[in-house]
Design an enzyme around this catalytic site. Sequence first.
Site, PDB file in Angstrom:
ATOM      1  N   CYS B  29       0.592   1.028  10.424  1.00  0.00           N
ATOM      2  CA  CYS B  29      -0.272   1.293   8.886  1.00  0.00           C
ATOM      3  C   CYS B  29      -1.488   1.501   9.121  1.00  0.00           C
ATOM      4  O   CYS B  29      -2.122   0.647  10.151  1.00  0.00           O
ATOM      5  CB  CYS B  29       0.093  -0.159   7.788  1.00  0.00           C
ATOM      6  SG  CYS B  29      -1.405   0.372   6.910  1.00  0.00           S
ATOM      7  N   CYS B  32      -4.389   0.164   7.793  1.00  0.00           N
ATOM      8  CA  CYS B  32      -4.188  -1.006   8.334  1.00  0.00           C
ATOM      9  C   CYS B  32      -5.280  -1.485   9.358  1.00  0.00           C
ATOM     10  O   CYS B  32      -6.449  -2.035   9.738  1.00  0.00           O
ATOM     11  CB  CYS B  32      -3.220  -1.639   8.499  1.00  0.00           C
ATOM     12  SG  CYS B  32      -2.509  -1.605   7.022  1.00  0.00           S
TER      13      CYS B  32
END
Lengths: 421, 106
Positions: B29, B32
């Site tokens: 991700c 993230c």
Amino acid sequence: MADLQNQHPTVMEPYDLIIVGGGPAGMTAAIYGARAKMRTLLIEKAKHGGQAATTEEVENWPGSGKTTGPELMKQFREHTEHLGVEMIKEDVARVDLKGEIKVIETRKGNRYEGRAVILSPGAHPRTLGVKGEGPLRGKGVSYCATCDADFFTELDVVVVGSGDAAVEESLYLTKFCESVTMIVLHPEGTMDANKASQERAYANPKIKYVWQSAIEEIKGDGIVESVVLKHLGTGDLTEMPTNGVFVFIGTVPNTEFLKDTGLALDSRGYMLADSETMATNLDGVFAAGDARQKWLRQIVTAASDGAIAACAAEKYLAEEEHLRHEVLEPKEPVLAVFWSPASKESLDVLGWAEQANTAAGGTFKLARIDLYKSARLAQRYGVTQVPSVLLFMNGEVVDRLEGNFDDFTHWITEKTVTAAK
Amino acid sequence: MLEVNKETFEAEVLQAKGAVAVDWWSPQCEPCKELMPEVEVMAGKYGSTIKFCKVNVIENRRLALGNKVLGLPTFLFFKDGQKVAELAGPEACTPEAIEAELKKLA
């Protein structure tokens, strides 16, 4: 001590070039800017690479064969850093692009000044705008397959859309999911994606299709449980159980901060720029990448935009520098002769101007401006034909002669007398 | 930030007295990972009153689903073991939004 200036960007000389947005377009512009020895600042609010950094499979970047978006964008970033481009991580809040010095203000409250600006803010995924989508975002509704695919291991998902992104991301999702059902607006057999991607999708046994349909509602208590599909031909509604909804139906440009700045945007918010030079309607402001109104949005076309915009910015800065040095800043009056190699009369006027000025004791500084090479300059001063002669005093146009040059020598003599007073 | 997993989540988050912020992330991700340094800064700033934890969902998928985490990045905020707030998805998880929740929690 030598680095003292770098610690205080707010008191520095304006940058030659400020680039807003660090995707493929912005980073390519930065590479070209740095190589052209422009003092370049790249502002990116989040992750360098933009949308490309969240695209798993990239197979159409020449020379890289099969690579991934994050990997390719890492290489872009290293390349940009290696060339000494100054990069900062900030979110641009406000811009003033109309003046000669462009001002960029960030949410942190910092202010940056530049002589030229390239806007490459990119785009973000478009939402469906259906009932249930908002509340179930991050609860099974996703716009990023690489971020969320893992959650759906051995589960069933639907993908909305049929363009390149929808097909590529569906193929990626099949590595995790039990089944991927594409919801396609078009009748059976028609998708918007390129043929090569379509063929790979059709060959993949995990991908199923619901044709000529759209999502009417996403349902679920806390997490996605089903979607309501509407057949666009018959209007029939059917409910289909699913664990996830991945939406790839195009993008919206990140140009909210450019509204009411004088920059021309189209009705959907895309920046309007000359497709040859990336020049916008504002002097010294260029547009590049996915947020520009254009025909094909790819990493390679974003990079192309960035290269063109940086070269156009370099040319703009050189012209501005030339104008300042030759026309606007001299203490003595400046006689600017707009000429063109194709116009014999304009060449004559150049000669007469030189002779008359010498005869008058060199009162004027002569500036020769090629109309076609400096079209933007000519436009700024309302020059539409050659020869045209503009008289500048302290940076302002005080007189002009166009059309009839029969009395040119007389005109110059008269101006010499006036200038002498 | 404290790395927690399916074995330690119960003790470190649900049994913990006071405020806990949990950052759900994965190595795949990108948003993230981009957020992480700013969260680290906030962990330094609010660390005295709020406990900061992170969970790698790749290794703890069942734990994520059990907490109805189905998208990344997600931030869950707990007070005395009770979930009191949640931010799900990259649009919701801005540094500003996270800090606003932390201020409410502190």
